[in-house]
Design a protein around this motif. Structure first.
Motif, mmCIF file in Angstrom:
data_model
loop_
_atom_site.group_PDB
_atom_site.id
_atom_site.type_symbol
_atom_site.label_atom_id
_atom_site.label_comp_id
_atom_site.label_asym_id
_atom_site.label_seq_id
_atom_site.Cartn_x
_atom_site.Cartn_y
_atom_site.Cartn_z
ATOM 1 N N SER A 133 0.847 -1.194 0.000
ATOM 2 C CA SER A 133 0.000 0.000 0.000
ATOM 3 C C SER A 133 0.881 1.241 0.000
ATOM 4 N N GLU A 234 2.352 -4.883 3.173
ATOM 5 C CA GLU A 234 1.323 -4.963 4.206
ATOM 6 C C GLU A 234 1.854 -5.602 5.482
ATOM 7 N N PRO A 260 -3.588 3.614 4.746
ATOM 8 C CA PRO A 260 -3.038 3.216 3.447
ATOM 9 C C PRO A 260 -3.875 3.712 2.278
#
Length: 271
Positions: A133, A234, A260
């Motif tokens: 992200s 992540e 994110p």
């Protein structure tokens, strides 16, 4: 703007493309209006990939119409939010390549062929961003108050009065001192930006430094010294908050983090 030429004119419809992905969840688009009232968002398959598209009025996206919209802050924010809402919803269901606002094609076949031509680029980006992200980081340093001493107010001099001995030299010394202090603050700001950027790059797989925002007339005495964005796996996202707190404590600066986000900044090359 995409696929625009004099032969298209402004009559009829065009196809607005929001993003490209592999297998989006069909329910991700439920309830989203997109950028055109009354037109449903839908999926356009091309090869192994899928584009998220919507039919729009071609006349609403001519160069003149789009430039007028860009000049209207309210309209620009409305379109940007509508575009982002679609991209974010799809990205929440699968890895997604966001496309720029107002990516248009005149007809599904032209869109499909143009997207097919970009398939390898989309594959590369999807490999890069899967399970990652984007996170934004902004750093602000306190701006020192004006340090040049105020000029001494002089009364009306007597006819035979003389300048204070050394007054000109003292003035030049003050000016030099003020310049030295400005240079030192600038160097401190550069070091602060480098320190924070290096810390986040150590955690991220890629990063970009963006243009600094001009100071806003908010009455605060902070200036922005870093405006950056980072692509973070992540599995390491939980490390961002502790890192941010540690940097605030060690530098004394204001460090803001956001995310994110869908990886808008990493759909091209990486740095």
């Amino acid at each position: 703007m995409t696929d625009r030429g004099p032969e298209q004119g402004t009559a009829g419809s065009a196809l607005y493309v929001f993003a490209v992905c592999r297998q989006p969840d069909p329910s991700a688009l439920t309830g989203l209006p997109g950028v055109a009232t009354g037109e449903a968002l839908r999926r356009l398959r091309f090869g192994e990939l899928t584009a998220i598209v919507q039919t729009v009025r071609a006349a609403d996206f001519t160069d003149d119409a789009w430039q007028a919209r860009m000049a209207d802050r309210g309209e620009l924010e409305r379109y940007a939010r509508a575009h982002h809402d679609v991209v974010a919803a799809v990205a929440a269901s699968c890895p997604t390549v966001p496309l720029p606002m107002a990516t248009l094609y005149h007809g599904e076949e032209r869109a499909r062929q143009a997207l097919l031509d970009e398939t390898e680029r989309f594959r590369t980006v999807l490999r890069r961003i899967t399970d990652h992200s984007e996170w934004g980081v902004k750093v602000y340093a306190a701006e020192a108050a004006a340090s040049e001493p105020a000029r001494t107010r002089l009364g009306t001099p007597a006819r035979d009065s003389l300048p204070t001995p050394g007054a000109g030299l003292a003035y030049l010394e003050r000016k030099r001192g003020a310049q030295v202090r400005r240079d030192r603050r600038h160097e401190d700001s550069l070091r602060l930006a480098e320190t924070v950027d290096a810390a986040f790059r150590g955690l991220a797989v890629a990063g970009r430094r963006l243009r600094l925002h001009a100071p806003e007339p908010t009455g605060t005495s902070c200036i922005q010294v870093l405006n950056a964005t980072y692509l973070v796996a992540e599995g390491r996202a939980a490390e961002l908050e502790p890192l941010t707190r540690a940097l605030r404590e060690s530098t004394g600066a204001r460090v803001d983090i956001s995310g994110p986000w869908a990886p808008y900044s990493f759909v091209g090359g990486v740095e």
